[in-house]
Enzyme design. Structure first.
Site, mmCIF file in Angstrom:
data_model
loop_
_atom_site.group_PDB
_atom_site.id
_atom_site.type_symbol
_atom_site.label_atom_id
_atom_site.label_comp_id
_atom_site.label_asym_id
_atom_site.label_seq_id
_atom_site.Cartn_x
_atom_site.Cartn_y
_atom_site.Cartn_z
ATOM 1 C CB SER A 20 32.135 37.388 36.484
ATOM 2 O OG SER A 20 32.602 36.290 37.413
ATOM 3 C CE1 TYR A 78 37.775 38.563 36.895
ATOM 4 C CE2 TYR A 78 36.105 37.466 38.087
ATOM 5 C CZ TYR A 78 36.876 37.940 36.900
ATOM 6 O OH TYR A 78 36.278 37.144 35.667
#
Length: 252
Positions: free
Chosen positions: A144, A157
């Site tokens: 990410s 996350y």
């Protein structure tokens, strides 16, 4: 040269292939010739229909990747039905949003289990199968932008995707000499279920688009080329790399 990207005869195990990024990657791999074993909680009916048009074989493996169940059974089913596993795409992920002062232990554990724990043990199971086959293989983790940056209100996350970046390098160090390539794709801001809250927030949506040189949110199909590349012979000497596909976000 094009033969370097030919995945005919290969079997790709893709988690979270029912929508979004996983669907885009599974469809691209099938288009390059790979058969697809799709792993998730719900049948990826749309993905299966699209892949059927490519002529590739398709099999759905039902599994809840957040329950901590042994993932070796996932690999075993793929081998039983499709004969082998040559490519693993660790795509399935989840996200929870809250200020760090309010973040719950339950949301922390859920995200870390799905986004980091399961990818490791699935990579382990897939690598064992690849070594047994004797022909090496390709493992592609989905990282990410938050593998590089901190973000806000997504503590678990960010931790999980930073962990994926480190894990990708660790596994590459251990398995490169065994013929298994471990790399990661780091998507930028893509129009998926996980980013729906951001896209619906007028100010955040405007701020994000203002920083992306490409001027738009990514579409899942934008990741297809990167996935095919890292899954193919063209990437045989690439190990431990995080490949950003971000519309120029990190360059800004």
């Amino acid at each position: 040269m094009l033969d370097l990207f030919n995945l005919k005869g290969k079997v790709a195990l893709v988690t979270g292939a029912n929508t979004g990024i996983g669907q885009g990657i599974a469809v691209a791999l099938a288009g390059a010739g790979a058969d697809i074993a799709a792993v998730g909680r719900t049948p990826p009916t749309e993905t299966e229909a699209i892949i059927a048009e490519t002529g590739a074989r398709f099999h759905f493996i039902s599994a809840d990747l957040g329950k901590g169940a042994p993932v070796s059974a996932v690999v075993e089913e793929a081998v039983m039905v499709l004969g082998r596993v040559d490519i693993l795409v660790n795509n399935a992920g989840t996200i929870r949003r809250a200020d760090a002062l309010e973040f719950s232990e339950a949301d922390w554990d859920l995200v870390l289990d799905v986004n980091l724990k399961t990818p490791f043990f699935l990579a382990q199971a897939a690598a064992r199968q690849m070594l047994a086959q004797g022909e090496g293989g390709k493992i592609i983790n989905i990282a990410s932008m938050l593998s590089y940056q901190g973000g806000i209100r997504v503590a678990s996350y960010t931790a999980s995707k930073s962990g994926i970046a480190g894990l990708t390098k660790l596994l590459a160090n251990e398995w490169a000499a065994k013929g298994i390539n471990v790399n990661a794709i780091a998507p930028g801001y893509f129009a998926t279920n996980n980013t729906e809250a951001l896209r619906n927030d007028e100010q955040r949506n405007r701020d994000i688009l203002g920083r992306i040189p490409a001027g738009r949110w990514g579409a899942p199909s934008d990741l297809g080329g990167a996935a095919v590349f890292l899954a193919s012979r063209a990437a045989d000497y690439i190990h431990g790399t995080l490949l950003p596909v971000d519309g120029g976000w990190l360059a800004r």
